[in-house]
Design a protein around this motif. Structure first.
Motif, PDB file in Angstrom:
ATOM      1  N   PHE A  26       9.311  -3.236  -2.055  1.00 42.78           N
ATOM      2  CA  PHE A  26       8.838  -1.847  -2.073  1.00 42.78           C
ATOM      3  C   PHE A  26       9.284  -1.163  -3.365  1.00 42.78           C
ATOM      4  O   PHE A  26       8.497  -0.446  -4.012  1.00 42.78           O
ATOM      5  CB  PHE A  26       9.421  -1.115  -0.861  1.00 42.78           C
ATOM      6  CG  PHE A  26       8.854   0.259  -0.619  1.00 42.78           C
ATOM      7  CD1 PHE A  26       9.168   1.326  -1.454  1.00 42.78           C
ATOM      8  CD2 PHE A  26       8.000   0.496   0.440  1.00 42.78           C
ATOM      9  CE1 PHE A  26       8.653   2.581  -1.248  1.00 42.78           C
ATOM     10  CE2 PHE A  26       7.470   1.751   0.668  1.00 42.78           C
ATOM     11  CZ  PHE A  26       7.804   2.791  -0.173  1.00 42.78           C
ATOM     12  N   ASP A  27      10.556  -1.391  -3.761  1.00 46.12           N
ATOM     13  CA  ASP A  27      11.081  -0.756  -4.981  1.00 46.12           C
ATOM     14  C   ASP A  27      10.277  -1.178  -6.207  1.00 46.12           C
ATOM     15  O   ASP A  27       9.902  -0.336  -7.038  1.00 46.12           O
ATOM     16  CB  ASP A  27      12.553  -1.151  -5.180  1.00 46.12           C
ATOM     17  CG  ASP A  27      13.444  -0.620  -4.075  1.00 46.12           C
ATOM     18  OD1 ASP A  27      13.039   0.336  -3.399  1.00 46.12           O
ATOM     19  OD2 ASP A  27      14.549  -1.176  -3.898  1.00 46.12           O
ATOM     20  N   VAL A  28      10.004  -2.477  -6.326  1.00 47.08           N
ATOM     21  CA  VAL A  28       9.298  -2.987  -7.508  1.00 47.08           C
ATOM     22  C   VAL A  28       7.875  -2.416  -7.574  1.00 47.08           C
ATOM     23  O   VAL A  28       7.436  -1.925  -8.629  1.00 47.08           O
ATOM     24  CB  VAL A  28       9.263  -4.538  -7.471  1.00 47.08           C
ATOM     25  CG1 VAL A  28       8.386  -5.074  -8.590  1.00 47.08           C
ATOM     26  CG2 VAL A  28      10.673  -5.101  -7.590  1.00 47.08           C
ATOM     27  N   VAL A  29       7.172  -2.473  -6.453  1.00 51.32           N
ATOM     28  CA  VAL A  29       5.791  -1.958  -6.439  1.00 51.32           C
ATOM     29  C   VAL A  29       5.788  -0.443  -6.675  1.00 51.32           C
ATOM     30  O   VAL A  29       4.930   0.083  -7.405  1.00 51.32           O
ATOM     31  CB  VAL A  29       5.097  -2.313  -5.104  1.00 51.32           C
ATOM     32  CG1 VAL A  29       3.708  -1.681  -5.045  1.00 51.32           C
ATOM     33  CG2 VAL A  29       4.996  -3.817  -4.954  1.00 51.32           C
ATOM     34  N   ALA A  46      12.915   5.442 -10.442  1.00 56.90           N
ATOM     35  CA  ALA A  46      13.651   4.250 -10.018  1.00 56.90           C
ATOM     36  C   ALA A  46      14.783   4.590  -9.050  1.00 56.90           C
ATOM     37  O   ALA A  46      14.944   3.941  -8.005  1.00 56.90           O
ATOM     38  CB  ALA A  46      14.208   3.531 -11.250  1.00 56.90           C
ATOM     39  N   LEU A  47      15.577   5.623  -9.376  1.00 56.08           N
ATOM     40  CA  LEU A  47      16.704   5.970  -8.505  1.00 56.08           C
ATOM     41  C   LEU A  47      16.228   6.492  -7.153  1.00 56.08           C
ATOM     42  O   LEU A  47      16.830   6.172  -6.113  1.00 56.08           O
ATOM     43  CB  LEU A  47      17.593   7.015  -9.188  1.00 56.08           C
ATOM     44  CG  LEU A  47      18.434   6.495 -10.358  1.00 56.08           C
ATOM     45  CD1 LEU A  47      19.170   7.635 -11.042  1.00 56.08           C
ATOM     46  CD2 LEU A  47      19.432   5.441  -9.883  1.00 56.08           C
ATOM     47  N   PHE A  92       0.836  -1.207   0.000  1.00 57.87           N
ATOM     48  CA  PHE A  92       0.000   0.000   0.000  1.00 57.87           C
ATOM     49  C   PHE A  92       0.873   1.260   0.000  1.00 57.87           C
ATOM     50  O   PHE A  92       0.664   2.181  -0.804  1.00 57.87           O
ATOM     51  CB  PHE A  92      -0.898  -0.025   1.244  1.00 57.87           C
ATOM     52  CG  PHE A  92      -1.957   1.032   1.251  1.00 57.87           C
ATOM     53  CD1 PHE A  92      -3.139   0.867   0.540  1.00 57.87           C
ATOM     54  CD2 PHE A  92      -1.772   2.205   1.967  1.00 57.87           C
ATOM     55  CE1 PHE A  92      -4.110   1.846   0.551  1.00 57.87           C
ATOM     56  CE2 PHE A  92      -2.733   3.193   1.977  1.00 57.87           C
ATOM     57  CZ  PHE A  92      -3.910   3.009   1.266  1.00 57.87           C
ATOM     58  N   THR A  93       1.873   1.300   0.877  1.00 57.18           N
ATOM     59  CA  THR A  93       2.752   2.467   0.966  1.00 57.18           C
ATOM     60  C   THR A  93       3.561   2.645  -0.316  1.00 57.18           C
ATOM     61  O   THR A  93       3.705   3.772  -0.832  1.00 57.18           O
ATOM     62  CB  THR A  93       3.721   2.315   2.154  1.00 57.18           C
ATOM     63  OG1 THR A  93       2.980   2.016   3.324  1.00 57.18           O
ATOM     64  CG2 THR A  93       4.517   3.586   2.381  1.00 57.18           C
ATOM     65  N   ALA A  94       4.087   1.540  -0.860  1.00 62.64           N
ATOM     66  CA  ALA A  94       4.916   1.625  -2.067  1.00 62.64           C
ATOM     67  C   ALA A  94       4.100   2.091  -3.278  1.00 62.64           C
ATOM     68  O   ALA A  94       4.572   2.922  -4.069  1.00 62.64           O
ATOM     69  CB  ALA A  94       5.539   0.263  -2.351  1.00 62.64           C
ATOM     70  N   ALA A  95       2.890   1.574  -3.415  1.00 62.82           N
ATOM     71  CA  ALA A  95       2.070   1.944  -4.569  1.00 62.82           C
ATOM     72  C   ALA A  95       1.775   3.437  -4.582  1.00 62.82           C
ATOM     73  O   ALA A  95       1.929   4.111  -5.626  1.00 62.82           O
ATOM     74  CB  ALA A  95       0.765   1.138  -4.548  1.00 62.82           C
ATOM     75  N   PHE A  96       1.393   3.972  -3.444  1.00 61.09           N
ATOM     76  CA  PHE A  96       1.036   5.393  -3.421  1.00 61.09           C
ATOM     77  C   PHE A  96       2.272   6.289  -3.442  1.00 61.09           C
ATOM     78  O   PHE A  96       2.219   7.404  -3.971  1.00 61.09           O
ATOM     79  CB  PHE A  96       0.141   5.694  -2.208  1.00 61.09           C
ATOM     80  CG  PHE A  96      -1.283   5.322  -2.470  1.00 61.09           C
ATOM     81  CD1 PHE A  96      -2.161   6.205  -3.089  1.00 61.09           C
ATOM     82  CD2 PHE A  96      -1.759   4.064  -2.150  1.00 61.09           C
ATOM     83  CE1 PHE A  96      -3.463   5.860  -3.366  1.00 61.09           C
ATOM     84  CE2 PHE A  96      -3.058   3.694  -2.419  1.00 61.09           C
ATOM     85  CZ  PHE A  96      -3.920   4.592  -3.034  1.00 61.09           C
TER      86      PHE A  96
END
Length: 263
Positions: A162-165, A92-93, A61-65
């Motif tokens: 987290f990075d991927v999402v 990405a960076l 949830f946190t990564a998506a937003f």
């Protein structure tokens, strides 16, 4: 009055030095507990389930937003310079080097670190840790070591997740909502992200994991020795709040230090 002030300063200094030494010995004993036999895999897997697997929903949830916001802000900023094609590398960076490890650590601190601290505090005030010591069972090997291993394993994996999402969220915002060229988004990301960026994120995640488990379990373990805490339910609540705040601050301070060292 001056004598009272000096005495108060002296007492505070002695308390903080003693607390720092206590926490240092706790970290050393916890690391030693990892290497003490017998080795048992089941408690470690159970802690990985509690600390890592159960944190996945909040991480997603946190990564998506976070990715969506990065995509929106990045597009708005880069459009001013006609560089929308750089959106992929910017998203990405930002996630791999900085936001992924830090936000993952803060989320794990809030969800799992607070639970670890409360568990250790309750075990202490209910005298179950004293009972283990009376039975010659090492509490560091039995209670702390599985949490330490599980956190060191879980946090870096969660940070990669987290990075991927998050990159997926940035792709949705930039490509699907604002029409940035999909090929430019992916090519920019491919050309700008190198192994050193991923290694930096993983090193940060391991250090943050060590800080979380050290501070959260340590404050709970020594709940009876913390000033103004006492020996009851209210003390566990107070120490848990203190542990979450301390862990979050230490994560942010060490993020700056590691960034300065690894750049």
């Amino acid at each position: 009055m001056l004598v009272d002030l000096i005495a108060r300063l002296g007492n505070n200094s002695i308390y903080h030095v003693r607390d720092l030494g206590r926490m240092g010995i706790f970290l050393f004993s916890s690391v030693l507990g990892v290497f003490r036999r017998p080795f048992k895999l089941r408690p470690i897997l159970n802690e990985i389930r509690i600390i890592g697997v159960k944190s996945v929903p909040v991480i997603v949830f946190t990564a998506a937003f976070t990715g969506l916001v990065l995509g929106l802000q990045g597009y708005y900023t880069l459009r001013k310079f006609g560089s929308e094609g750089m959106l992929g590398s910017a998203v990405a960076l930002s996630l791999i080097r900085e936001l992924g490890p830090v936000l993952t650590a803060l989320m794990v601190t809030g969800r799992a670190g607070s639970a670890m601290c409360a568990e250790m505090g309750i075990l202490r005030i209910s005298e179950q840790i004293d009972a283990l010591e009376c039975m010659s069972i090492d509490p560091f090997r039995f209670l702390v070591a599985p949490k330490l291993i599980a956190t060191l394993v879980s946090v870096p994996i969660l940070a990669l997740f987290f990075d991927v999402v998050g990159i997926g969220g940035g792709y949705v915002a930039g490509v699907l909502l604002f029409g940035v060229n999909s090929g430019a988004f992916l090519a920019g990301m491919e050309h700008s992200v190198v192994n050193e960026d991923i290694n930096m994120g993983l090193v940060k995640s391991v250090v943050f994991a060590l800080l979380i488990v050290w501070i959260c379990t340590g404050r709970g373990y020594f709940v009876h020795a913390i000033r103004r805490a006492g020996y009851g339910a209210q003390s566990v609540s107070m120490v848990t709040t203190q542990a979450v705040v301390m862990s979050s601050i230490f994560v942010l301070v060490w993020d700056y230090l590691l960034t300065a060292i690894l750049l």
